[in-house]
Design an enzyme around this catalytic site. Structure first.
Site, PDB file in Angstrom:
ATOM      1  N   SER A 282       0.833  -1.202   0.000  1.00  0.00           N
ATOM      2  CA  SER A 282       0.000   0.000   0.000  1.00  0.00           C
ATOM      3  C   SER A 282       0.875   1.262   0.000  1.00  0.00           C
ATOM      4  CB  SER A 282      -0.927  -0.047   1.213  1.00  0.00           C
ATOM      5  OG  SER A 282      -1.923   0.915   1.113  1.00  0.00           O
TER       6      SER A 282
ATOM      7  N   ASP B  21      -9.011  -6.168  -4.599  1.00  0.00           N
ATOM      8  CA  ASP B  21      -8.565  -4.901  -4.030  1.00  0.00           C
ATOM      9  C   ASP B  21      -9.130  -3.764  -4.883  1.00  0.00           C
ATOM     10  OD1 ASP B  21      -7.253  -2.677  -3.083  1.00  0.00           O
ATOM     11  OD2 ASP B  21      -5.238  -3.514  -3.257  1.00  0.00           O
TER      12      ASP B  21
ATOM     13  N   HIS C 252      -8.238  -4.933  -0.280  1.00  0.00           N
ATOM     14  CA  HIS C 252      -6.925  -4.329  -0.070  1.00  0.00           C
ATOM     15  C   HIS C 252      -6.190  -4.980   1.109  1.00  0.00           C
ATOM     16  CE1 HIS C 252      -3.883  -1.284  -0.449  1.00  0.00           C
ATOM     17  NE2 HIS C 252      -4.077  -0.826   0.773  1.00  0.00           N
ATOM     18  N   ASP C 253      -6.947  -5.356   2.134  1.00  0.00           N
ATOM     19  CA  ASP C 253      -6.359  -5.964   3.329  1.00  0.00           C
ATOM     20  C   ASP C 253      -5.630  -7.277   3.032  1.00  0.00           C
ATOM     21  OD1 ASP C 253      -6.631  -4.225   5.350  1.00  0.00           O
ATOM     22  OD2 ASP C 253      -8.314  -5.212   6.341  1.00  0.00           O
TER      23      ASP C 253
END
Lengths: 196, 396
Positions: free
Chosen positions: B163, B328, B361-362
């Site tokens: 990220s 994501d 995204h995690d």
């Protein structure tokens, strides 16, 4: 050593830029990097093969070839290679267009559906042929577009593509006088080098 | 190794075990992109593994928006949770501490021990608060380079981050091309989209309109804009999960067995988000959140090259591994592919994997078989090149 690697390596210029489409575990690209000092990338969609490439130190990009090579510029590579994968794509004609848009030359290998054993199998058994080169059942085969040397050459002719080299052989790419004489009948696999 | 009261063995297998953060104090002023000269600053740092004799096995971990220096291991035997990337750092894990000396820091501007808005401004004697200078990803990398100098690391074996951490990795490859051999960029992007910036702006507005924000001087007033920070986290958290993973986790499950016909918490997902917001607001500084999101928004290495990312990437000398995750939508695979395509067009060495994952995204923080396999294969190549470097056939 795999015979096809030697033949392809002979057709690839040293220090050239190479894209290897459906590069598998990266064996060919690794071989070309070691022996021909080429640079470039392998494109692959299979998760395990991608990991194998990375483990080998071959640069690999996860990409679905059925979506073309839009992310690569015209004439940005010397040679675009595709071994034993053309028959699994949706549109062979478009794939060839893309390969020769991005590369100066293309090298492709594929199984010859007109090999005499296939002809015999189909005419004698009345079933879709299965062999060492075509080990799948008709319903689960990834080879959705099987074709012959003659078909391929006709397509190249139709598209105005030049066949610059051709090597015809058996399963292990070993040449034989019969395959040289009657390639479409006795050749099991072929390696073509084509250009515009 | 000791057994805890719950009967579980501490530390767990494959853990770096107990770790102790340290403070690195810097007296040389750090010139920032904004023109500000930061004096007497400090970084809070954790390290795992051992630096080898020629200092060739160092790996830098860059953290994301809400991360910090505590990436792996435990601070005490009572810790319930290990560091934020413990799944990927440790003996036998992708970033294998048997081979690598791993450095993880709290970025400048952070709120977990490095100099940031909640630190005391040496010139005024009160907390910086809103007067803390603006920071960019480039500033972070500059401070990390000084940390590398301090640790005796001339060149990182790899710089790794997910990220916002991935943006720092990219910035490293551009700013100090000779100082890293490998770059691992996970679930990241070469620039934020309008949608990304929009979400960040909502988060910032949530904080700044909290009456307790007090123009950023809440610390002096002895209050905390908890509500705003919590809201910001709730919005952010939604963007970290996928629609699918939220659906799987909560569906339309109710907190009690009936609707309340009110604006309290009816659904489990509401309760979860409120909890996430509340717990985050207790451990994260509002001004830091504002700073970090702005640094994200500003990041755009192509900007100085008229938007030409390929040209911007020209200085790169290291090899890249880029990884994205299918669901994501914060930094979607398209963002990663933009970077990959620019790297290939610039004829840089890069491998790219797009991992199928339901976690949004995690996913970059969560154990996943294929992600681990790809990451491990790449880091093992990095480790194997150390053998050549050392020349003694030993990875130290």
């Amino acid at each position: 050593m795999r015979q096809d690697l030697t033949i392809i390596a002979n057709w690839v210029k040293p220090q050239s830029r190479v894209l290897d489409l459906a590069c598998g575990d990266g064996e060919l690209l690794h071989f070309l990097e070691e022996h021909k000092s080429v640079t470039g990338y392998g494109l692959e969609i299979d998760a395990k093969q991608i990991t194998a490439c990375i483990a080998r130190g071959v640069d690999v990009l996860e990409q679905d070839l059925n979506r073309g090579l839009k992310n690569f510029a015209d004439n940005s590579y010397d040679t675009v290679i595709m071994t034993q994968a053309l028959q699994v794509l949706r549109r062979q004609d478009l794939a060839l267009d893309e390969m020769l848009r991005v590369g100066q030359e293309a090298i492709v290998t594929f199984p010859n559906f007109a090999h005499w054993t296939n002809r015999f199998y189909l005419s004698w058994k009345g079933q879709m042929p299965m062999s060492k080169t075509l080990p799948h059942q008709w319903y689960d085969t990834p080879n959705i577009h099987l074709f012959t040397f003659k078909d391929f050459e006709a397509l190249c002719h139709e598209k105005g593509l030049k066949i610059l080299d051709r090597a015809v052989g058996d399963f292990a790419y070993k040449s034989h006088w019969k395959a040289r004489l009657w390639p479409n009948l006795f050749g099991e696999v072929a390696i073509y080098r084509i250009g515009r | 190794m000791t057994a805890s009261s719950t009967g579980e063995v501490f530390p767990p297998a494959n853990s770096v075990g107990l770790v102790e953060p340290q403070i690195c104090q810097f007296n040389q002023p750090l010139p920032l992109a904004s023109g500000y000269l930061l004096q007497n600053w400090q970084l809070k740092v954790e390290t795992y593994g051992k630096l080898n004799a020629d200092a060739s096995n160092a790996v830098l971990i860059c953290h994301a928006l809400s991360g910090n220096h505590h990436a792996a291991g435990y601070h005490s035997e009572e810790d319930i949770k290990p560091g934020w990337w413990d799944a990927y750092i440790g003996p036998g894990k992708p970033v294998d501490t048997r081979h690598f000396f791993v450095v993880s820091l709290n970025n400048l501007g952070g709120c977990h021990g490095s100099t940031g808005p909640s630190s005391i401004d040496p010139f005024t004697g009160v907390p910086f608060g809103p007067d803390f200078p603006f920071l960019t990803v480039g500033d972070w990398v500059d401070s990390q380079a000084l940390l590398a100098d301090r640790l005796g690391i001339q060149q990182w074996a790899a710089v790794v981050g997910g990220s916002l951490g991935g943006m720092q990795v990219l910035e490293w490859s551009l700013r100090f091309p000779k100082r890293l051999r490998h770059a691992v960029v996970i679930a990241s992007t070469p620039k934020l989209s309008a949608q990304n910036i929009a979400f960040n702006e909502v988060a910032r507005q949530a904080i700044m309109t909290d009456p307790d924000f007090r123009e950023g001087r809440y610390q002096e007033a002895g209050v905390v804009p908890r509500h705003g920070v919590g809201l910001a986290r709730m919005v952010g958290h939604i963007t970290y999960l996928s629609e699918h993973s939220m659906g799987e986790k909560f569906g339309r499950d109710l907190r009690t067995d009936k609707l309340n016909y009110g604006f309290g918490v009816d659904f489990q997902v509401e309760s979860y988000l409120r909890y996430q917001g509340k717990s985050f607001s207790e451990r994260f500084d509002a001004n830091t959140y504002l700073l970090m999101t702005k640094a994200l928004d500003y990041f755009d290495p192509a900007k100085a090259f008229d938007g030409d990312l390929v040209k911007a990437l020209e200085p790169i000398q290291c090899r890249f591994l880029v990884v994205s995750f299918s669901t994501d939508w914060r930094f979607s695979p398209r963002h990663s592919e933009e970077l990959v395509n620019a790297l290939t067009a610039a004829q840089k060495r890069v491998s790219y994997a797009r991992i199928k994952s339901p976690h949004g995204h995690d996913a970059f923080l969560i154990p996943d078989e294929r992600y681990e396999a790809v990451f491990t294969a790449y880091m093992q190549r990095v480790a194997s090149s150390l053998v050549v470097n050392n020349g003694n056939g030993e990875v130290s």
